[in-house]
Every structure is written in structure tokens, then in C-alpha cells.
Design a protein around this motif. Structure first.
Motif, PDB file in Angstrom:
ATOM      1  N   THR A  79       0.331   1.126  -6.988  1.00 36.71           N
ATOM      2  CA  THR A  79       0.462   0.460  -5.600  1.00 36.71           C
ATOM      3  C   THR A  79      -0.568  -0.567  -5.650  1.00 36.71           C
ATOM      4  O   THR A  79      -1.620  -0.606  -6.251  1.00 36.71           O
TER       5      THR A  79
ATOM      6  N   LYS B  51       0.955  -1.219  -0.147  1.00 33.41           N
ATOM      7  CA  LYS B  51       0.220   0.025   0.104  1.00 33.41           C
ATOM      8  C   LYS B  51       0.912   1.224   0.137  1.00 33.41           C
ATOM      9  O   LYS B  51       0.844   2.203  -0.724  1.00 33.41           O
ATOM     10  N   ARG B  52       1.880   1.168   0.847  1.00 31.01           N
ATOM     11  CA  ARG B  52       2.825   2.413   0.885  1.00 31.01           C
ATOM     12  C   ARG B  52       4.369   1.828   0.247  1.00 31.01           C
ATOM     13  O   ARG B  52       4.544   0.984   0.784  1.00 31.01           O
TER      14      ARG B  52
ATOM     15  N   LYS C 101      13.225  10.424   4.617  1.00 29.60           N
ATOM     16  CA  LYS C 101      12.048  10.846   3.672  1.00 29.60           C
ATOM     17  C   LYS C 101      12.595  11.543   2.329  1.00 29.60           C
ATOM     18  O   LYS C 101      12.238  11.648   1.380  1.00 29.60           O
TER      19      LYS C 101
ATOM     20  N   GLY D 103       9.120   1.434   2.181  1.00 28.68           N
ATOM     21  CA  GLY D 103       9.027   1.304   3.385  1.00 28.68           C
ATOM     22  C   GLY D 103      10.570   1.150   4.170  1.00 28.68           C
ATOM     23  O   GLY D 103      10.908   1.690   5.087  1.00 28.68           O
TER      24      GLY D 103
END
Ligand code: FDA
Length: 395
Positions: free
Chosen positions: A129, A38-39, A110, A42
């Protein structure tokens, strides 16, 4: 569902996949990255304690493990750590050397992920995604993919799905399965850069030392690392342990020199002359945390008494116990906490210049899925950038 046509499909939106996608798109190729998570990114976000150790100033082929130690040379020399540092600087990302050439972001990991996403966006590479790939078929002019988000066709297929470490962050054996589907062999995989777990007799004593870190030289199989070790409630961790874990095989002992920068025997003999009434523990506590000394002496089978009572070779035996502490781990914490996966797609079946499978036109493997694994210290990301970059020039 309609068929989506792309020049290049990259599976895996991690470090290697995103970097490769941007590079291929810069050449005018239409590129999509598919990821089941989903993300994305990571591992980048978690890396380096949230500050991403994005490369190492001293990266070279010697810092990598592989069945073919020469394989990584070409990619590492075509896209070097300094190329990546140049890109980081272009984006105005502040960084610093923490230790041993390891470069970390000043602010946050980030910054690196955002940079990769911007690079993709600027060049026109798109990212999808939560996309499960259910089948891959080879066609004369490329590949067809069945996915939960529709069918795709592409000329070049780049597999960048990483290794097995940290399944919580989306790791899967997908890349190895694709390799095998197309007749490429996969070198046996195992967890690397991972803490050791201990046999009960060691754990029951050493768990009390949880939180203590010592300077050490860890050695196994003719390799050694001079860094810290850290006692934890589960076993043994710290940079020297993570490093040596990649060289260790089950059943073997690891040797720790817990006085790596000096001669403990000499220290003890001169202390014996200067203060013969001092207890051994008092003298050792000048070099180690007191709590460690109290536990270590009985654990290593050593008596605590005034130095004057040690005769002949006894002080040498004490020194040896610290210089040559032999520990047989009962295993590692495994993929749950490992930073990397050793082994992977056999490099003998890939071109080191392009990362394309020698016998499957248009199929590429990059990053950690390949049997190239770096030491701790920014080397694994450098491999992701270098292998991603070379594939991005060809795919
Ligand atoms: P990566 O694992 O990054 O990406 C693979 C992608 O593929 C993921 O997005 C995943 O969701 C996707 N994927 C997997 N299976 C799929 C499927 N079936 N379908 C679709 N998508 C799929 N290295 C370093 O140099 N410096 C550091 O500071 C650190 N720190 C660090 C901390 C922690 C906690 C870990 C776990 C690891 C590190 N590393 C590191 C290692 C580094 O993170 C690692 O080597 C690289 O991220 C590998 O990059 P890849 O792109 O090959 O795989």
C-alpha cells in the motif's frame, strides 16, 4: 534501490485487482498488488450501506452499459454470479437476497474484503500500500515500473485502478493515462448511479420534501426503472434515480410515473362517484404521504377542490400530472457521490476472453476502468469478479 521481479503486477487493490491477484497466484505466478491508498478495499467496505451487494442473481449482459454491449458476455459467462456465490458460501459468509436478485452480506462488507485478502494470502499474492507509481516502461519481456517503494519488473501488468468516483476513497485517472500511454483510446467518462441536482425553481419547492420516498417508474432515452425515488435537500436520489442517471444526458428531461402500478384517472373517477365532496388532496393522500400531496399540487399547477367540481378532462389532467411528471435535472452530484464511472478504456482494443490489450502483449485492464458499467444492484462487483477472474487465468 533494488529491482523487484514479479510475474504479475496488479495496480489497484480494489475488488477486481484483489480477485485477479489471487487467481493468478493460484496458478503459481508470483504476484504483487500495488495501491497508492493507505487503506485498501474502501469501496467494498462502503458498498451496500456497509453490507456489500456483492452480486446479483440475475446478472447478464443486459445489465451493463458499454459502447460494445457484447464485450462483457464472455467474462460474465466464464465466471458467473453463481461461481462467486459458491466462493462466498465456501467461506461461510451468510447472505440474503434483499430485492430484485441483489445479494447482500447478512453481517458486514468486511466479510467480503477479508475473503479476498485471505484468497490472496493463501495463494501467495502480496499487497503493497501507499505505493505511488511514477513511470511505466515497456520492455521486450514485460514492463518496468518506477514507484515510491522501489523499481519493479513484471511479465504481465494488470491495471485495476477503477474509475473516478469517490476521489476520497483513492479514485484516480491513472488507468486511463496508462491506456493512453500505450495507444489505447478511452471512451469519455461521466458519473453514473448518481443523484440529480435541480434547478433553483424546482429545488426551492422540492427540498421541503426531503426524506420522502415514493414508488415510481423513471424513464429516459427508452429505458425505465421501477423502484423508489427519494427527495433530498440537494435534489433527487433513490434507486430509480440512480439507475436512470446512467442513461441521462445533460439537458434532457426525465419522466417519472408516480403511480406506476395503477391507473390514477380510474382511481379518481371512482372516488368522484363514491365521495364527490372529498377534496382532491384527501383522495391523493390515500396513495401518497400528506406532506408530498400538499407540496405537489401547487408545484404541478393543480388546484385542490372537491372532486365534484372537476369536469370533463380535468381529472385526466390531474392523473397525467402524476403519471407523467417531467423533470429537467440541472446536473448530477458528480464523482463526489457517484457509485460508478461510465465510459473508460475502449473495449474494442481489449480481448473479451482475457482482458489483455490486443496490441500490447502482457497489458491487462479489468474492473471499472474498462468501458463496462453495471446497473445498480450488485452488477458492478460481478463485473469486477468476472473480468478479474478471466485476466487471472492468463496474466
Ligand atoms: P475500485 O475502485 O474498487 O479499486 C480501485 C483501486 O485502485 C483502489 O484501491 C484505489 O486506491 C487504487 N488506485 C487508484 N488509482 C491508483 C493509482 N494511481 N495508483 C495505485 N492505486 C490506485 N457495486 C456493487 O456491485 N454493489 C454495491 O453494493 C456497490 N456499492 C457501492 C457503494 C459506493 C459508495 C460506491 C462508490 C460504489 C459502489 N459500487 C457497488 C460500485 C463498486 O464499488 C465498483 O464498481 C467496484 O469497486 C469497482 O472495482 P474496481 O476494482 O474496478 O475498482
Amino acid at each position: 534501490m533494488k529491482l523487484i521481479n514479479k510475474d504479475v503486477i496488479v495496480v489497484g487493490a480494489g475488488a477486481a485487482g484483489l480477485f485477479c491477484a489471487a487467481e493468478a497466484a493460484k496458478r503459481g505466478r508470483s504476484v504483487t498488488v500495488l495501491d497508492h491508498a493507505k487503506r485498501i478495499g474502501g469501496k467494498i467496505l462502503m458498498s451496500g450501506g456497509g453490507r456489500c451487494n456483492f452480486t446479483n442473481m440475475y446478472a447478464s449482459a443486459e445489465n451493463f452499459l458499454s459502447d460494445n454491449p457484447h464485450f462483457c458476455k464472455s467474462a460474465l459467462s466464464r465466471y458467473t454470479q453463481w461461481d462467486f456465490v459458491g466462493l462466498v458460501s465456501e467461506y461461510g459468509i451468510a447472505y440474503h437476497e434483499k430485492t430484485l436478485g441483489q445479494l447482500f452480506c447478512d453481517n458486514s462488507a468486511k466479510d467480503i474484503l477479508n475473503m479476498l485478502l485471505k484468497e490472496c494470502d493463501k495463494a501467495g499474492a502480496t499487497i503493497t500500500t501507499q505505493c505511488e507509481i511514477t513511470a511505466i516502461t515497456k520492455r521486450d519481456d514485460g514492463f518496468e515500473l518506477e514507484t515510491s517503494k522501489g523499481s519493479y519488473q513484471c511479465e504481465s501488468l494488470v491495471i485495476a485502478t477503477g474509475g473516478l468516483s469517490m476521489p476520497k476513497l483513492g479514485a484516480s485517472p491513472f488507468g486511463y493515462k496508462v491506456a493512453e500511454q500505450f495507444g489505447l483510446s478511452v471512451k469519455p467518462t461521466r458519473a453514473g448511479l448518481v443523484p440529480f441536482t435541480l434547478h433553483e425553481q424546482d429545488k426551492s419547492v422540492l427540498a421541503d420534501l426531503s426524506g420522502i420516498s415514493l414508488d415510481a417508474r423513471a424513464s429516459c432515452n427508452d429505458t425505465n426503472f421501477n423502484e423508489n425515488i427519494l427527495f433530498t435537500h440537494r435534489g433527487l436520489s433513490g434507486p430509480a434515480v440512480l439507475q436512470i442517471s446512467s442513461f441521462w444526458h445533460p439537458g434532457q428531461a426525465v419522466e417519472f410515473d408516480l403511480f406506476p402500478h395503477g391507473d390514477l384517472h380510474q382511481e379518481l373517477t371512482s372516488a368522484q362517484v363514491q365521495s364527490p365532496d372529498s377534496q382532491l388532496a384527501t383522495v391523493l393522500a390515500k396513495h401518497y404521504p400528506k406532506r408530498y400531496v400538499q407540496t405537489a399540487l401547487p408545484y404541478l399547477g393543480l388546484e385542490n377542490k372537491p372532486l365534484k367540481q372537476y369536469q370533463g378532462k380535468q381529472l385526466q389532467q390531474v392523473a397525467d400530472a402524476f403519471h407523467q411528471w417531467q423533470l429537467k435535472p440541472n446536473g448530477t452530484e458528480g464523482y463526489r457521490t457517484a457509485e460508478v464511472t461510465l465510459g473508460g478504456v475502449d473495449t474494442n482494443q481489449l480481448s473479451s476472453k482475457t482482458m489483455m490489450a490486443k496490441d500490447v502483449e502482457g497489458l491487462y485492464f479489468i474492473g471499472e476502468v474498462v468501458d463496462v458499467t453495471g446497473w445498480l444492484g450488485g452488477y458492478n462487483f460481478q463485473w469486477a469478479w468476472s473480468s478479474g477472474w478471466v485476466a487471472g487465468q492468463e496474466a
